[in-house]
Design a protein around this motif. Structure first.
Motif, PDB file in Angstrom:
ATOM      1  N   LEU A   1       5.567  -3.728   2.427  1.00 53.18           N
ATOM      2  CA  LEU A   1       5.581  -3.591   3.914  1.00 53.18           C
ATOM      3  C   LEU A   1       4.497  -4.188   4.535  1.00 53.18           C
ATOM      4  O   LEU A   1       3.256  -3.814   3.980  1.00 53.18           O
ATOM      5  CB  LEU A   1       6.014  -2.047   4.526  1.00 53.18           C
ATOM      6  N   SER A   2       4.507  -4.659   5.681  1.00 53.71           N
ATOM      7  CA  SER A   2       3.388  -5.075   6.622  1.00 53.71           C
ATOM      8  C   SER A   2       3.691  -4.554   8.091  1.00 53.71           C
ATOM      9  O   SER A   2       4.674  -4.934   8.694  1.00 53.71           O
ATOM     10  CB  SER A   2       3.246  -6.617   6.370  1.00 53.71           C
ATOM     11  N   LYS A   3       2.592  -3.759   8.425  1.00 50.27           N
ATOM     12  CA  LYS A   3       2.930  -3.418   9.860  1.00 50.27           C
ATOM     13  C   LYS A   3       2.393  -4.679  10.734  1.00 50.27           C
ATOM     14  O   LYS A   3       1.217  -5.065  10.515  1.00 50.27           O
ATOM     15  CB  LYS A   3       1.712  -2.266   9.837  1.00 50.27           C
ATOM     16  N   VAL A   4       3.069  -4.752  11.458  1.00 46.64           N
ATOM     17  CA  VAL A   4       2.865  -6.029  12.556  1.00 46.64           C
ATOM     18  C   VAL A   4       3.229  -5.580  14.112  1.00 46.64           C
ATOM     19  O   VAL A   4       4.007  -4.510  14.403  1.00 46.64           O
ATOM     20  CB  VAL A   4       3.918  -7.165  12.129  1.00 46.64           C
ATOM     21  N   SER A   5       2.806  -6.264  15.041  1.00 45.70           N
ATOM     22  CA  SER A   5       3.148  -5.998  16.371  1.00 45.70           C
ATOM     23  C   SER A   5       4.354  -6.342  16.921  1.00 45.70           C
ATOM     24  O   SER A   5       5.031  -5.602  17.514  1.00 45.70           O
ATOM     25  CB  SER A   5       2.108  -6.545  17.445  1.00 45.70           C
ATOM     26  N   ASP A   6       4.787  -7.446  16.293  1.00 46.07           N
ATOM     27  CA  ASP A   6       6.169  -7.734  16.594  1.00 46.07           C
ATOM     28  C   ASP A   6       6.732  -8.506  15.318  1.00 46.07           C
ATOM     29  O   ASP A   6       6.298  -9.503  14.760  1.00 46.07           O
ATOM     30  CB  ASP A   6       6.127  -8.969  17.881  1.00 46.07           C
TER      31      ASP A   6
ATOM     32  N   SER B   1      -0.894 -10.652   7.816  1.00 43.99           N
ATOM     33  CA  SER B   1      -1.539  -9.234   8.063  1.00 43.99           C
ATOM     34  C   SER B   1      -1.434  -8.525   6.714  1.00 43.99           C
ATOM     35  O   SER B   1      -0.821  -9.092   5.668  1.00 43.99           O
ATOM     36  CB  SER B   1      -0.872  -8.287   8.926  1.00 43.99           C
ATOM     37  N   SER B   2      -1.942  -7.376   6.427  1.00 46.57           N
ATOM     38  CA  SER B   2      -2.169  -6.768   5.119  1.00 46.57           C
ATOM     39  C   SER B   2      -0.721  -6.115   4.867  1.00 46.57           C
ATOM     40  O   SER B   2       0.141  -5.818   5.559  1.00 46.57           O
ATOM     41  CB  SER B   2      -3.004  -5.518   5.291  1.00 46.57           C
ATOM     42  N   TRP B   3      -0.535  -6.181   3.390  1.00 46.47           N
ATOM     43  CA  TRP B   3       1.050  -5.464   2.834  1.00 46.47           C
ATOM     44  C   TRP B   3       0.570  -4.437   2.024  1.00 46.47           C
ATOM     45  O   TRP B   3      -0.527  -4.768   1.124  1.00 46.47           O
ATOM     46  CB  TRP B   3       1.414  -6.792   1.907  1.00 46.47           C
ATOM     47  N   PHE B   4       1.525  -3.400   2.064  1.00 46.57           N
ATOM     48  CA  PHE B   4       1.289  -2.299   0.849  1.00 46.57           C
ATOM     49  C   PHE B   4       2.731  -2.198   0.240  1.00 46.57           C
ATOM     50  O   PHE B   4       3.608  -2.438   0.675  1.00 46.57           O
ATOM     51  CB  PHE B   4       0.772  -1.027   1.646  1.00 46.57           C
TER      52      PHE B   4
ATOM     53  N   ALA C   1       3.856   5.094  10.239  1.00 51.44           N
ATOM     54  CA  ALA C   1       3.906   5.159  11.397  1.00 51.44           C
ATOM     55  C   ALA C   1       4.990   4.292  12.023  1.00 51.44           C
ATOM     56  O   ALA C   1       5.548   3.321  11.186  1.00 51.44           O
ATOM     57  CB  ALA C   1       2.615   4.412  12.090  1.00 51.44           C
ATOM     58  N   PRO C   2       5.716   4.827  13.055  1.00 53.20           N
ATOM     59  CA  PRO C   2       6.590   3.919  13.510  1.00 53.20           C
ATOM     60  C   PRO C   2       6.278   2.587  14.143  1.00 53.20           C
ATOM     61  O   PRO C   2       5.351   2.507  14.461  1.00 53.20           O
ATOM     62  CB  PRO C   2       7.384   4.801  14.785  1.00 53.20           C
ATOM     63  N   GLY C   3       7.203   1.723  14.356  1.00 52.70           N
ATOM     64  CA  GLY C   3       6.978   0.231  14.921  1.00 52.70           C
ATOM     65  C   GLY C   3       7.430  -0.817  13.887  1.00 52.70           C
ATOM     66  O   GLY C   3       8.382  -0.603  13.079  1.00 52.70           O
ATOM     67  N   ASP C   4       7.172  -2.028  14.335  1.00 51.50           N
ATOM     68  CA  ASP C   4       7.810  -3.010  13.705  1.00 51.50           C
ATOM     69  C   ASP C   4       6.916  -3.415  12.334  1.00 51.50           C
ATOM     70  O   ASP C   4       5.753  -3.304  12.199  1.00 51.50           O
ATOM     71  CB  ASP C   4       7.670  -4.509  14.567  1.00 51.50           C
ATOM     72  N   TYR C   5       7.802  -3.826  11.201  1.00 50.84           N
ATOM     73  CA  TYR C   5       7.259  -4.388  10.059  1.00 50.84           C
ATOM     74  C   TYR C   5       8.036  -5.620   9.570  1.00 50.84           C
ATOM     75  O   TYR C   5       9.115  -5.575   9.858  1.00 50.84           O
ATOM     76  CB  TYR C   5       7.402  -2.968   8.977  1.00 50.84           C
ATOM     77  N   LEU C   6       7.149  -6.416   8.486  1.00 52.69           N
ATOM     78  CA  LEU C   6       7.801  -7.110   7.683  1.00 52.69           C
ATOM     79  C   LEU C   6       8.013  -6.455   6.356  1.00 52.69           C
ATOM     80  O   LEU C   6       7.352  -5.796   5.822  1.00 52.69           O
ATOM     81  CB  LEU C   6       7.030  -8.363   7.270  1.00 52.69           C
TER      82      LEU C   6
END
Length: 234
Positions: free
Chosen positions: A104-109, A117-120, A155-160
């Protein structure tokens, strides 16, 4: 270890190409609505290329984002040809044995993110020496499907979401491993506040990593080290 003639390996290379292309959320089929489906089913072989993020053409956004509750189970689905979900065909045939990982990667959109961005990592499966089976053997047996738990603490929000398998049939030399990955655009709902540290693509893998440059056919092969970071346990 498997007894397989080299001629058989090389005669089945093209037959084993495939893509991750569909997503399920808690058992509900989202089809390919939020998948960035690659331009072809050919693999990426250069770990230093930006194509290692979401495949060739992986910057092109999908048509939608899939809503995914934190703590839910998603299922990524792989097939050899676009839109072909026939379960009688192997998801990734042709002796293309190897691990399966999901990041997963946390992104703004998620619709515009480019994967820089970083991936975990949230899932990995490799080789079972007791049964001499690989993680992507299970894809072949299970209609191309792999269940993955979304961490409840993130955290909630957009991810790839990046689903990947590595074919190791010709990985005895540097550059021989074949990477098959696709990115899905998701929006995580609920959850907590965790923002796990991650790795970058390219950068997370080296062509000489023991899980990438490896002779799986040799008599000395007994165990396998999955590449990339440890799985986030939150």
């Amino acid at each position: 270890m498997r007894i397989a003639a080299a001629a058989l390996v090389f005669s089945t290379l093209a037959a084993g190409h495939a893509t991750f292309q569909d997503l399920w959320v808690d058992g509900k089929d989202q089809a390919s609505t939020c998948a960035r489906i690659p331009a072809s089913n050919s693999p990426v072989t250069n770990v230093g290329s930006t194509d290692i993020r979401c495949n060739v053409g992986g910057n092109k956004p999908a048509g939608a984002k899939c809503s995914v509750p934190a703590g839910s189970t998603v299922t990524v689905e792989m097939h050899q040809q676009p839109g072909d979900r026939v379960c009688s065909k192997e998801a990734l045939g042709g002796n293309h044995f190897g691990p399966v990982m999901v990041y997963l990667s946390k992104v703004s959109d998620a619709a515009s993110a480019d994967g820089s961005s970083s991936w975990f990592k949230i899932f990995e499966a490799g080789y079972d020496p007791a049964t001499k089976t690989w993680a992507n053997d299970q894809l072949n047996k299970g209609c191309g499907k792999q269940d993955v738990k979304i961490p409840s603490s993130i955290a909630p929000g957009d991810y790839l979401l990046r689903a990947e398998t590595i074919a190791l049939h010709s990985a005895g030399q540097a550059g021989g491993a074949q990477f098959y990955m696709s990115c899905y655009q998701i929006t995580v709902t609920g959850g907590g506040s965790a923002n796990p540290a991650g790795v970058k693509f390219p950068g997370a893998y080296s062509a000489n990593d023991p899980g990438i440059k490896v002779d799986i056919w040799g008599q000395n092969f007994k165990e396998y080290k999955i590449p990339g970071p440890a799985v986030f346990s939150g």
